[in-house]
Enzyme design. Structure first.
Site, PDB file in Angstrom:
ATOM      1  N   GLN A  24      47.345  39.940  48.149  1.00  0.00           N
ATOM      2  CA  GLN A  24      48.450  38.982  48.237  1.00  0.00           C
ATOM      3  C   GLN A  24      48.027  37.606  48.207  1.00  0.00           C
ATOM      4  OE1 GLN A  24      48.698  42.280  48.976  1.00  0.00           O
ATOM      5  NE2 GLN A  24      50.515  41.756  47.200  1.00  0.00           N
ATOM      6  N   GLY A  25      48.448  36.885  47.239  1.00  0.00           N
ATOM      7  CA  GLY A  25      48.106  35.392  47.137  1.00  0.00           C
ATOM      8  C   GLY A  25      47.185  35.091  45.928  1.00  0.00           C
ATOM      9  N   ASP A  26      46.739  36.191  45.559  1.00  0.00           N
ATOM     10  CA  ASP A  26      45.868  36.000  44.349  1.00  0.00           C
ATOM     11  C   ASP A  26      46.675  36.275  42.856  1.00  0.00           C
ATOM     12  OD1 ASP A  26      43.428  35.843  45.549  1.00  0.00           O
ATOM     13  OD2 ASP A  26      43.135  38.022  45.834  1.00  0.00           O
ATOM     14  N   SER A  27      47.825  36.701  43.137  1.00  0.00           N
ATOM     15  CA  SER A  27      48.725  36.953  42.032  1.00  0.00           C
ATOM     16  C   SER A  27      48.973  35.722  41.119  1.00  0.00           C
ATOM     17  CB  SER A  27      50.297  37.111  42.547  1.00  0.00           C
ATOM     18  OG  SER A  27      50.478  38.257  42.672  1.00  0.00           O
ATOM     19  N   HIS A  56      56.469  36.967  38.283  1.00  0.00           N
ATOM     20  CA  HIS A  56      56.757  37.215  39.895  1.00  0.00           C
ATOM     21  C   HIS A  56      56.319  35.808  40.822  1.00  0.00           C
ATOM     22  CE1 HIS A  56      52.753  38.985  40.907  1.00  0.00           C
ATOM     23  NE2 HIS A  56      53.180  38.655  42.165  1.00  0.00           N
ATOM     24  N   ASP A 112      54.732  40.377  33.518  1.00  0.00           N
ATOM     25  CA  ASP A 112      54.425  39.504  34.414  1.00  0.00           C
ATOM     26  C   ASP A 112      53.678  38.486  34.031  1.00  0.00           C
ATOM     27  OD1 ASP A 112      54.794  38.473  37.039  1.00  0.00           O
ATOM     28  OD2 ASP A 112      53.511  40.387  37.821  1.00  0.00           O
TER      29      ASP A 112
HETATM   30  N1  ARG Z   1      51.514  40.801  44.033  1.00  0.00           N
HETATM   31  C1  ARG Z   1      50.528  39.982  44.849  1.00  0.00           C
HETATM   32  C2  ARG Z   1      50.505  38.632  45.024  1.00  0.00           C
HETATM   33  O1  ARG Z   1      51.655  38.234  44.915  1.00  0.00           O
HETATM   34  C3  ARG Z   1      49.124  40.336  44.157  1.00  0.00           C
HETATM   35  C4  ARG Z   1      48.960  41.896  44.392  1.00  0.00           C
HETATM   36  C5  ARG Z   1      47.795  42.280  43.861  1.00  0.00           C
HETATM   37  N2  ARG Z   1      47.184  43.432  44.591  1.00  0.00           N
HETATM   38  C6  ARG Z   1      46.175  44.321  44.456  1.00  0.00           C
HETATM   39  N3  ARG Z   1      45.963  45.418  45.222  1.00  0.00           N
HETATM   40  N4  ARG Z   1      45.536  44.027  43.262  1.00  0.00           N
HETATM   41  O2  ARG Z   1      49.895  38.082  45.259  1.00  0.00           O
END
Ligand code: ARG
Length: 269
Positions: free
Chosen positions: A214-217, A80, A125
């Site tokens: 967000q941003g750790d993805s 993603h 993913d």
């Molecule tokens: N989708 C998020 C990103 O793009 C990561 C989300 C992780 N969330 C969590 N609650 N562990 O960075």
């Protein structure tokens, strides 16, 4: 139920250690060891600063994601975080530093992206990014191939938001989160059947407070394997960040390990 599969691009990465009411108080500061400014380290619940060199395989990607160095030319991240498979020279990877502003940072442009075949926003993913030239002197993170290590306590790390809705971080943060079984994670009090048990793995505390965000993805979740650290997960999604009963959801690396390895070989690395 907000299933945040935040499409990066507008950077949002986070290693969240939700600041559950904690007031930021620069009560203490730690030396960075590389001449950078001293900054407070006690302003986040659940996460702390990684030290320079502690996780040499950590990669920051310019679209606002994390990644892990798989080989000298290949970064493993989340599907993603990237577009479709093909030539791609638009991504910059930053490596070798905990401080993204450090003058010692190593940067590489991408030249190719390989997104998991069949990726459609639900499961699968993972993706590979090939760097335009190899990186030397940084340890890579091997894939976990054994169910033995798909349990226990895991380390998470990233430059993503340190609180839900918060800003991206300059310094790499790390935290430890426990495994949550598929049965528990899919229970009605948690994700109520949304978890794809075969290829997703949950981790976090029932009480919340520590999580990726967000941003750790795309960044790795890892633990000690038979001989050193192995990558168990890829940061994928969660309902908010660090909320009670909402563990982080990670791509289960062991399930895809042979496919990822074959894809990396096909990219030459
Ligand atoms: N989708 C998020 C990103 O793009 C990561 C989300 C992780 N969330 C969590 N609650 N562990 O960075």
């Amino acid at each position: 139920m907000v299933r945040w599969r935040i499409l990066v691009g507008t950077a949002v990465a986070v290693l969240t250690a939700a600041a559950m009411g904690a007031t930021a108080s620069p009560a203490s500061a730690a030396p960075t060891g590389n001449g950078d400014a001293v900054v407070p380290t006690t302003n986040v619940v659940g996460g702390t600063r990684a030290t320079q060199g502690e996780f040499p395989f950590m990669v920051r990607l310019s679209m606002g994601c994390g990644g892990a160095l798989y080989s000298s030319t290949i970064v493993l991240t989340a599907a993603h975080c990237v577009g479709s498979t093909g030539t791609n020279t638009s991504i910059t990877a930053t490596l070798g530093v905990v401080d993204l502003n450090s003058t010692s940072k190593i940067t590489r442009k991408s030249n190719y992206v390989y997104r998991a075949p069949g990726y459609n926003g639900s499961g699968k993913d993972w993706a590979l990014i090939r760097l335009a030239s190899p990186v030397t002197g940084l340890a890579t993170l091997p894939l976990n191939t054994s169910s033995t290590y798909d349990t226990g306590n895991f380390t998470i790390a990233g430059w993503g938001a340190a609180t839900e809705g918060g800003s991206q971080q300059r310094y790499l943060l790390k935290a430890t989160v426990p495994f949550v079984s598929d049965a528990t994670c899919n229970s009605s009090s948690m994700y109520n059947g949304e978890i794809i048990a075969s290829n997703e793995i949950c981790a976090g505390f029932t009480a919340g407070g520590v999580d990726t965000c967000q941003g750790d993805s795309g960044g790795p979740m890892f633990r000690t394997g038979a001989s050193g650290l192995v990558q168990v997960g890829i940061v994928s999604w969660g309902d908010g960040c660090a909320r009670p009963n909402k563990p982080g959801v990670y791509t289960q690396v062991s399930y895809f390990a042979s496919t990822i390895a074959a894809a990396a070989t096909s990219l030459g690395g």
